[in-house]
Design a protein around this motif. Sequence first.
Motif, PDB file in Angstrom:
ATOM      1  N   GLN A 118      35.031  10.108  14.203  1.00  0.00           N
ATOM      2  CA  GLN A 118      36.719   9.799  13.212  1.00  0.00           C
ATOM      3  C   GLN A 118      36.561   9.917  11.697  1.00  0.00           C
ATOM      4  OE1 GLN A 118      39.837   9.960  14.127  1.00  0.00           O
ATOM      5  NE2 GLN A 118      40.246   8.825  15.754  1.00  0.00           N
ATOM      6  N   ILE A 120      36.381   7.765   9.238  1.00  0.00           N
ATOM      7  CA  ILE A 120      36.414   6.733   8.388  1.00  0.00           C
ATOM      8  C   ILE A 120      35.562   6.286   7.339  1.00  0.00           C
ATOM      9  CG2 ILE A 120      36.793   4.708   8.402  1.00  0.00           C
ATOM     10  CD1 ILE A 120      38.973   5.951  10.372  1.00  0.00           C
ATOM     11  N   ASN A 122      37.282   5.067   4.474  1.00  0.00           N
ATOM     12  CA  ASN A 122      38.057   4.295   3.115  1.00  0.00           C
ATOM     13  C   ASN A 122      38.960   3.268   3.773  1.00  0.00           C
ATOM     14  OD1 ASN A 122      40.981   5.322   4.407  1.00  0.00           O
ATOM     15  ND2 ASN A 122      40.108   6.953   3.655  1.00  0.00           N
ATOM     16  N   SER A 123      39.104   2.045   3.202  1.00  0.00           N
ATOM     17  CA  SER A 123      39.818   0.191   4.070  1.00  0.00           C
ATOM     18  C   SER A 123      40.947   0.801   4.801  1.00  0.00           C
ATOM     19  CB  SER A 123      39.280  -0.814   3.016  1.00  0.00           C
ATOM     20  OG  SER A 123      40.373  -0.478   1.907  1.00  0.00           O
ATOM     21  N   ASN A 124      41.781   1.400   3.803  1.00  0.00           N
ATOM     22  CA  ASN A 124      42.952   1.645   5.118  1.00  0.00           C
ATOM     23  C   ASN A 124      42.553   2.124   6.008  1.00  0.00           C
ATOM     24  OD1 ASN A 124      43.988   1.206   2.396  1.00  0.00           O
ATOM     25  ND2 ASN A 124      45.746   3.245   2.540  1.00  0.00           N
ATOM     26  N   GLY A 125      41.340   3.206   6.444  1.00  0.00           N
ATOM     27  CA  GLY A 125      41.587   3.755   8.047  1.00  0.00           C
ATOM     28  C   GLY A 125      41.014   2.836   8.873  1.00  0.00           C
ATOM     29  N   ILE A 126      40.402   1.593   8.553  1.00  0.00           N
ATOM     30  CA  ILE A 126      39.994   0.507   9.737  1.00  0.00           C
ATOM     31  C   ILE A 126      41.169  -0.045   9.394  1.00  0.00           C
ATOM     32  CG2 ILE A 126      38.187  -1.447   8.976  1.00  0.00           C
ATOM     33  CD1 ILE A 126      36.749   0.049   6.975  1.00  0.00           C
ATOM     34  N   LYS A 127      41.773  -0.669   7.669  1.00  0.00           N
ATOM     35  CA  LYS A 127      42.781  -1.144   8.547  1.00  0.00           C
ATOM     36  C   LYS A 127      44.394  -0.893   9.817  1.00  0.00           C
ATOM     37  CE  LYS A 127      46.826  -3.852   5.530  1.00  0.00           C
ATOM     38  NZ  LYS A 127      48.031  -3.549   6.514  1.00  0.00           N
ATOM     39  N   PHE A 128      44.207   0.236   9.787  1.00  0.00           N
ATOM     40  CA  PHE A 128      45.068   0.959  10.210  1.00  0.00           C
ATOM     41  C   PHE A 128      44.460   0.581  11.377  1.00  0.00           C
ATOM     42  CE2 PHE A 128      46.199   4.492  12.973  1.00  0.00           C
ATOM     43  CZ  PHE A 128      47.640   5.403  13.178  1.00  0.00           C
ATOM     44  N   LEU A 129      43.291   1.162  12.019  1.00  0.00           N
ATOM     45  CA  LEU A 129      42.878   1.209  13.588  1.00  0.00           C
ATOM     46  C   LEU A 129      42.925  -0.125  13.845  1.00  0.00           C
ATOM     47  CD1 LEU A 129      39.696   3.791  12.851  1.00  0.00           C
ATOM     48  CD2 LEU A 129      41.490   3.642  14.108  1.00  0.00           C
TER      49      LEU A 129
ATOM     50  N   LEU B  87      43.221   8.810   9.170  1.00  0.00           N
ATOM     51  CA  LEU B  87      43.511   7.956   9.323  1.00  0.00           C
ATOM     52  C   LEU B  87      43.690   6.914   7.953  1.00  0.00           C
ATOM     53  CD1 LEU B  87      42.275   7.249  12.814  1.00  0.00           C
ATOM     54  CD2 LEU B  87      45.031   8.450  12.141  1.00  0.00           C
ATOM     55  N   GLY B  88      42.987   6.764   7.280  1.00  0.00           N
ATOM     56  CA  GLY B  88      43.381   6.212   5.832  1.00  0.00           C
ATOM     57  C   GLY B  88      45.079   5.923   4.745  1.00  0.00           C
ATOM     58  N   ILE B  90      47.478   7.842   6.130  1.00  0.00           N
ATOM     59  CA  ILE B  90      48.712   7.756   7.576  1.00  0.00           C
ATOM     60  C   ILE B  90      49.049   6.121   7.140  1.00  0.00           C
ATOM     61  CG2 ILE B  90      49.302   7.470   9.449  1.00  0.00           C
ATOM     62  CD1 ILE B  90      47.697   9.651  10.466  1.00  0.00           C
ATOM     63  N   GLU B  91      47.950   5.120   7.093  1.00  0.00           N
ATOM     64  CA  GLU B  91      48.843   3.538   6.471  1.00  0.00           C
ATOM     65  C   GLU B  91      48.906   3.738   5.624  1.00  0.00           C
ATOM     66  OE1 GLU B  91      47.844   1.410   8.513  1.00  0.00           O
ATOM     67  OE2 GLU B  91      48.265  -0.390   6.843  1.00  0.00           O
ATOM     68  N   ILE B  92      48.999   4.978   4.600  1.00  0.00           N
ATOM     69  CA  ILE B  92      49.721   4.609   3.045  1.00  0.00           C
ATOM     70  C   ILE B  92      51.552   4.772   4.172  1.00  0.00           C
ATOM     71  CG2 ILE B  92      50.502   5.081   1.157  1.00  0.00           C
ATOM     72  CD1 ILE B  92      47.320   5.717   0.744  1.00  0.00           C
ATOM     73  N   LYS B  94      52.496   4.464   6.582  1.00  0.00           N
ATOM     74  CA  LYS B  94      52.894   3.125   8.023  1.00  0.00           C
ATOM     75  C   LYS B  94      53.371   2.145   6.559  1.00  0.00           C
ATOM     76  CE  LYS B  94      50.384   0.267  11.097  1.00  0.00           C
ATOM     77  NZ  LYS B  94      49.723  -0.431  10.414  1.00  0.00           N
ATOM     78  N   GLU B  95      52.603   1.404   5.269  1.00  0.00           N
ATOM     79  CA  GLU B  95      53.025   0.682   4.778  1.00  0.00           C
ATOM     80  C   GLU B  95      54.360   1.318   3.957  1.00  0.00           C
ATOM     81  OE1 GLU B  95      49.576   0.018   1.915  1.00  0.00           O
ATOM     82  OE2 GLU B  95      48.460  -0.732   3.585  1.00  0.00           O
ATOM     83  N   MET B  99      56.569   6.724   8.123  1.00  0.00           N
ATOM     84  CA  MET B  99      55.538   7.184   9.161  1.00  0.00           C
ATOM     85  C   MET B  99      56.536   8.635  10.010  1.00  0.00           C
ATOM     86  SD  MET B  99      52.877   5.782   9.714  1.00  0.00           S
ATOM     87  CE  MET B  99      52.403   5.803  11.221  1.00  0.00           C
TER      88      MET B  99
END
Lengths: 397, 281
Positions: A118, A120, A122-129, B87-88, B90-92, B94-95, B99
């Motif tokens: 995957q 990953i 950065n910590s954002n990617g971890i938070k997302f998952l 995906l990190g 995408i989290e931004i 999301k916050e 999305m």
Amino acid sequence: MRRIELLSPAGDLERLKYAIMYGADAVYIGGKQYSLRSMASNFTLQDIKEGCLFAHERNAKVYVTCNMVMHESDIHDLLKYLKDLEACGVDGIIASSVTILSLVKKETKMEAHVSTQQSISNSNGIKFLKDTLNIDRVVLARECSLDNIKEICKNTDTDIEVFIEGAMCASISGRCMLSNVLTNRDANRGGCAQPCRWNYDIYEEENKVSPGDTDFSMASKDLSAIKYIPDLIDAGVASLKIEGRMKSLHYVATIVNAYRRCIDDYYKNGKIDSFDSYKENLKRGENREISIGFFKGDVTKNEVIYNHGVSTASHDFVGIIDSFDEKTGLAIMEQRNVLVGNRDIEILSPHMAPYKVSIKDIYDEDDNVLESARHPGSKVKFYVEKGIVLHKYDLVR
Amino acid sequence: MRFLVAIYSLNTLINCKDFIESAVLMTPNYSQVYENDFDLNKAIEFSKENAIEPIISINRIFMENELDEIKSFIFKYQKYSFLVSDLGVIEIFKELNLMDHVIYDSSTMVCNSLDLSYYSKLGLSATSMSNEIPIQDVIKGYNDTKADIMYQVFGRKLMFYSKRRLVKCYEDYRDIKLNRNNLFIKEEKREEHMPIIENDNGYFVYRSYFVSLLDEMKSLSFLKYAYFESLTLKDEELYQVLKAYKENNGDLLGKLNLDIKDGFAYLDTIHVKEKIINEKN
């Protein structure tokens, strides 16, 4: 403080047992379904059950890789398979598919570990998952530097797993289609033909501009990060991963032994004065060209293989001690490779530094003297000096 | 279905605007592949003036120390859509509750309807299905999920993305300097010339040929975005390609004399072990 986990690969039940005996806190294995490394001799459910029993009796864990990037035709009885693995006693599943990760968390009590496929980093990617799938652990992309790993650990509570030893994809994991396109073998489904290790020329339009003879290389040297073990422990990394489910029993035992002792040394003394002996012992496992990968940031020419020579381990693995009589000094060894008498051999024993032993004549099972033992699988006898104690499962090289 | 075209220069956008409905604007610094002199603001303005949907590409993998910077960039351009691979990142979104501004393009990782279903339920603008699966799997993905899908229907396909700058490493190894334009690699036993691109974000290898799914467009009519990769095409060639697709005109495409194949549209890749077992049986 929770002790860091040493995580070893195991291509079959025998290697699983040796990995644990030689100091792994956990092993990762492939089952018959949904696993990459299709060339590895993957475990049956019965093997997995036996492996879990063996591991749990020794306070070790077993994780099963289901890290294939599934096509429609691959999806058969996925939930049943996961339930079967859970029933075998498996502690965690390593996967890149969000479907698999989701099923593991919703339908079983096993841990869900996000595969390095995957990417990953950065910590954002971890938070997302974590937020969307409630995953338990992330195996970081091998492109992360040590500084990035430290920052990620600071910014997440989720367990972080980091590769420390073994082969590296030249591509960002999971994003490589070279094998698919050039050979129709699917890297993300376990069939990688490793075309990044082939030889290439560079052209500008129709003109060859690389001066050498097919010496442009994409091949990465193997990772060996033993000198960063203290940093990784201090950073709060949860698990240190050794690559190589297709590697031999000798490789697994040798690499695990060196890292086990290094980790224990650091916990015991708070520092490691010299990594030289550990590095020397790692070479005995395989001795391929090594580098520090991305640990210090972007890679240089020093991390790329330009001369694809054949490398061999500095020591040949010759057998496994089957039994030892302390009174007589007689060792019976299950032979794996050729052994010649009247020479020094090296013993690799769990939790100990390797040491040398001199042997004289070697004998077959009927006590006939052999010039050399050349029949892997057969038993060979020899005597060691008084005071030396060998143990069942010691490796001889 | 919208024609979504990869744009690396303002001139391409200007020259091909007649057939571009959405434009992926390849930003220096944040896209995998880009042109250094690309002016994002001008491209956005031009897109808006010409009723083209601007989609900003930030499709590379980001490290921990880059998160603040990319977050600021997203915030600055938050009214637009983005092409995202990490995906990190995408989290931004999301916050920020944005999305629906994201097209998620992991390039290789979404290969089945179950994974597609997961991503589509996140409320994304669209999810890209892998370039390396048979077209029937893309169709099944849509039929099972009704997801908003982006799928590449024309152009060079990326087959290798490395953070390693392998051309630079080779230059250092050989102590030479190569002209970085129009580079290809050729494997010692093969004839194909595979385009390579290297920049500050890494090293990229593309297929030696163009993939075209013109004949399949009818069966792909459910796509939200039909993606056209413009790399290595001259603007006039891209114009003709888009025109051919708009008019469903195979002859027009044929006149360009491009090396065209259908990629994995009708070919599934194999697992080695299973193939060996099947052959033995």
